[in-house]
Write an enzyme that holds these catalytic residues in place. Sequence first.
Site, PDB file in Angstrom:
ATOM      1  N   PHE A  81       0.830  -1.193   0.000  1.00 37.97           N
ATOM      2  CA  PHE A  81       0.000   0.000   0.000  1.00 37.97           C
ATOM      3  C   PHE A  81       0.867   1.246   0.000  1.00 37.97           C
ATOM      4  O   PHE A  81       1.956   1.263   0.556  1.00 37.97           O
ATOM      5  CB  PHE A  81      -0.923   0.017   1.225  1.00 37.97           C
ATOM      6  N   HIS A  82       0.340   2.292  -0.619  1.00 34.33           N
ATOM      7  CA  HIS A  82       1.018   3.576  -0.547  1.00 34.33           C
ATOM      8  C   HIS A  82       0.765   4.126   0.853  1.00 34.33           C
ATOM      9  O   HIS A  82      -0.388   4.234   1.277  1.00 34.33           O
ATOM     10  CB  HIS A  82       0.449   4.559  -1.578  1.00 34.33           C
TER      11      HIS A  82
END
Length: 152
Positions: A81-82
């Site tokens: 995930f960012h």
Amino acid sequence: MGMIVQEERQAAGCMLANRLPNYLSTDEDRRAAADSLRLVRRIAGQPASQRFKPEEFRPGPALHSDEELVRAASEIGTTVFHPVGTARMGLADEPIAVVYAFLSVIGCEGLSIADASVMPTITSGNTNSPVLMIVENAAELLLSADRKALAA
């Protein structure tokens, strides 16, 4: 589940938060990590995969126990995930808020943040466009503040 720890930084004279993600901190997380590595091994071992000549380098075919696989997962694993929300935007009385809606850091005069860290939650798509909007908003806020200061 992760947690947020506030600590006072004497040099800055304001409260800053450290987010501790606590990866692999629960039995369920550790079980999922070991099971995931086993699943990848089963997929790579299927006849349809053999034309690609899969070979396990990490964590290594010698590791089998839950303990070994969890240790390996902790050494090689990473989030896909960012990262967002590490300096969550919100109201001053929200315990997990780090910046106000106008992007200034709560309790730290003169410091602003303009990146994905201010997003309260991750978007369902790529974070690039929302970050561009945050940065454009920050630029407008800064220019507006500069104009007001120059007019005074």
